[in-house]
Design a protein around this motif. Structure first.
Motif, mmCIF file in Angstrom:
data_model
loop_
_atom_site.group_PDB
_atom_site.id
_atom_site.type_symbol
_atom_site.label_atom_id
_atom_site.label_comp_id
_atom_site.label_asym_id
_atom_site.label_seq_id
_atom_site.Cartn_x
_atom_site.Cartn_y
_atom_site.Cartn_z
ATOM 1 N N THR A 3 21.614 29.734 121.244
ATOM 2 C CA THR A 3 20.459 30.718 121.000
ATOM 3 C C THR A 3 20.867 31.567 120.246
ATOM 4 O O THR A 3 19.843 32.564 119.882
ATOM 5 N N LEU A 88 24.334 26.373 125.193
ATOM 6 C CA LEU A 88 23.272 26.830 126.341
ATOM 7 C C LEU A 88 23.223 26.116 127.273
ATOM 8 O O LEU A 88 23.210 24.750 127.415
ATOM 9 N N LEU A 94 16.892 32.404 126.905
ATOM 10 C CA LEU A 94 16.701 32.117 125.613
ATOM 11 C C LEU A 94 16.629 33.297 124.888
ATOM 12 O O LEU A 94 15.474 33.613 124.543
ATOM 13 N N HIS A 97 16.804 32.535 119.234
ATOM 14 C CA HIS A 97 16.093 31.276 118.958
ATOM 15 C C HIS A 97 16.721 30.060 119.227
ATOM 16 O O HIS A 97 18.330 30.178 119.009
ATOM 17 N N LEU A 98 16.073 28.899 118.876
ATOM 18 C CA LEU A 98 17.127 27.731 119.315
ATOM 19 C C LEU A 98 17.849 27.403 118.185
ATOM 20 O O LEU A 98 17.475 27.339 116.776
#
Length: 218
Positions: A3, A88, A94, A97-98
């Motif tokens: 994350t 993760l 979250l 962000h990815l």
């Protein structure tokens, strides 16, 4: 998958060249290793590393030539401070962000300014990567998920609040510091979707004149 919310910092307690690539040991008093197993991934300054040995105060991992060519790992020294984040879990929040941990390239700090209690950092990177860095978009710098506050040419600005400065290695950044950069995955996927229809199709050497010469058409 990560994350970009840093869990702890650590140090590179050893770096050993082994048959052309690198074996590193990361030590940290603040990263909980209880739920880490061999083969798990830990983002180390934004680089996804696979745990090959586990210790009560850290882990060891191998760094391939590919990773050495794209990141700052080839220039790190023993004692280098690094940001750490475990992979993760499906039930985790979250908060950033990815982040994949697959670094796209290097950015360099070109200016540092105070703004009230925050610090503003201007960074510069290649034009090829800048097209994925929009105003108010997300970038991952040495593993930390950060918001882009301004974009100008090949430069972008990050405004770092006191909490982030305290919890990461960003407070160590100075003009000239080079960092690992991962752009937002969504930007890359959008580009591929948009350009996919424009991808080059195989060109045939069969033309109308060739068919006529062969007697297939008149």
């Amino acid at each position: 998958m990560f994350t970009g919310i840093i869990e702890a910092t650590g140090t590179l307690s050893s770096l050993t060249l082994v048959d052309g690539d690198l074996k590193v040991r990361v030590s940290s008093d603040s990263l909980n290793m209880d739920d880490v197993a061999l083969g798990d991934s830990i983002a180390t300054n934004g680089v996804c590393l696979t745990v090959t040995q586990k210790f009560s105060d850290g882990f060891s991992a191998d760094v391939s030539r590919e990773t050495l060519s794209l990141t700052r790992f080839a220039h790190y020294q023993q004692g280098q401070r690094v940001n750490l984040e475990k992979a993760l879990q499906p039930l985790s929040r979250l908060g950033g962000h990815l982040v994949s941990g697959h670094v796209d390239g290097i950015a360099e700090v070109v200016d540092v300014r105070s703004n009230a209690r925050a610090i503003e950092y201007w960074l510069q990177t290649d034009a090829e990567l800048m097209k994925y860095i929009p105003y108010k978009g997300s970038v991952c710098i040495d593993g930390a998920s950060l918001t882009v506050n301004e974009v100008h040419g090949s430069r972008f600005k990050l405004t770092i609040v006191p909490h982030t400065l305290e919890q990461t290695t960003i407070a160590d950044f100075q003009v000239g510091t080079q960092v690992n950069l991962e752009v937002d995955q969504i930007a890359r996927y959008l580009e591929r979707l948009i350009n996919g229809a424009k991808a080059e199709q195989p060109q045939s050497s069969v033309s109308e004149s060739l068919l006529a010469q062969a007697g297939f058409i008149k």
